[in-house]
Design an enzyme around this catalytic site. Sequence first.
Site, short mmCIF file in Angstrom:
data_model
loop_
_atom_site.label_atom_id
_atom_site.label_comp_id
_atom_site.label_asym_id
_atom_site.label_seq_id
_atom_site.Cartn_x
_atom_site.Cartn_y
_atom_site.Cartn_z
NE ARG A 104 27.11 45.72 2.44
CZ ARG A 104 28.41 45.85 1.72
NH1 ARG A 104 30.15 46.69 2.73
NH2 ARG A 104 29.11 47.09 0.36
NE ARG B 72 30.61 39.67 4.19
CZ ARG B 72 31.72 40.69 4.44
NH1 ARG B 72 33.36 39.23 4.01
NH2 ARG B 72 31.97 41.63 3.29
NE ARG C 227 26.33 34.76 3.31
CZ ARG C 227 27.25 34.17 2.54
NH1 ARG C 227 26.91 32.46 2.79
NH2 ARG C 227 28.10 33.62 1.83
CG ASP D 237 24.67 41.53 -4.48
OD1 ASP D 237 25.39 41.66 -3.49
OD2 ASP D 237 24.63 41.78 -5.50
CE1 TYR E 275 31.30 44.74 -8.17
CE2 TYR E 275 30.00 46.49 -8.21
CZ TYR E 275 30.67 45.80 -7.87
OH TYR E 275 30.52 45.71 -6.28
#
Length: 379
Positions: free
Chosen positions: A56, A60, A69, A105, A182
Amino acid sequence: MSVGLRLLGLCIFLLKNVKTDQIGFEFQPFPVLKNDNLLRAARGEVVDRVPVWVMRQAGRYLPEFQELRKLHDFFTVCRTPELACEVTMQPLRRFDLDASIIFSDILVIPQALGLTVEMHAGVGPVLPQPIVVPEDLKRLTPDGALSRLSYVGDAITMMRHKLEGRVPLIGFTGAPWTLMGYMIEGGGSKTMSKAKAWLNEHPEDSKLFLNLLTDAIVDYLEMQVKAGAQMLQVFESSAEHLSKEQFLEWGVPYLKRIRDELVDRLTKKAIPVVPMTLFAKGAGHSLKEQSELGYDVIGLDWTVDPLEARNLVGPNITLQGNLDPQDMYRDPEELRNLTTEMVHKFGKSRYIANLGHGITPQTPITSMEVLVEAVHKAL
Ligand SMILES: *[C@@H]1O[C@H](CO)[C@@H](O)[C@H](O)[C@H]1NC(C)=O
Ligand SMILES: *[C@@H]1O[C@H](CO)[C@@H](O)[C@H](O)[C@H]1NC(C)=O
């Protein structure tokens, strides 16, 4: 067109492409790789320095990522090659990293199979119409799934050019059990209890489900290699919810099939096989079994001791990891010491430095600088 013009065109083509290596999906040559330490470490060759990248790393914790974003939602960034490339490039502008990983993703496969996936701020991914009962498997649309993922290939090809050979580009996928989790839970879950109930209550349908996902994953990885991915990582992030026995039954056979079938397909098509990493988070109980699946690299989470891991996997597997992401919140000096100790334990041969899981959003930028520098200086 006159013969002269054609000859001129040919000359320009040859001049532009004289120093190139791997041939991509569209048969466009890519820029020559300058820093190949990642690939050499994966193959067990001598490296100039220990390669380091961070799961990652495009994320963020970077203010420029947050800015982008604000303008574009998560899956728009994934689906727009220019935006995916911009985000992929962001950490490379700041840090002396040895790899890039295409921004995407793991849930793009469930999307391509017909499920809606939304990214909710502060919550994470949400699948409003999950797979609840075996009958729901009929809603999945494996036919044409690969063509619905072509934007990932486009982003990979574009990124290979934008990188100008600076570092290798990693492609990735979620592993079957993790994706199944998921898709049944309708998002992330602290327990994966519904998905685990499936394994007990619907074992045959669970196998069908995992095999369907495995087929889609092999197609997807083949496409990524053709598009220019120079290495692949398979994320079995939800292995942590399974016992060792369950992981060996519901994780391992499909992980093996992914590796075997991909190698087989690429070999038959005379496409060079790229190194592959398996990162099964929470499956430190099965390192020996993981090392027997044909993957070049085994990713470790921070719960695993480097020396014990090396003893279990033997000398011919590259290890990747495994600093606790939480250590990125320590004082720079402490972080530097911990990183140096970690690299000393793993050694310079067959090692790729990384965290033991994705970097977290509040991580200070300086910690990334300290980590990367400490890895490169340690040996
Ligand atoms: C490791 O690879 C070397 C060279 O290919 C081989 O001779 C050796 O037997 C392997 N060791 C193990 C434990 O697999
Ligand atoms: C870091 O390591 C150095 C050298 O071993 C040592 O002198 C220092 O006390 C350590 N600092 C911390 C905060 O652990």
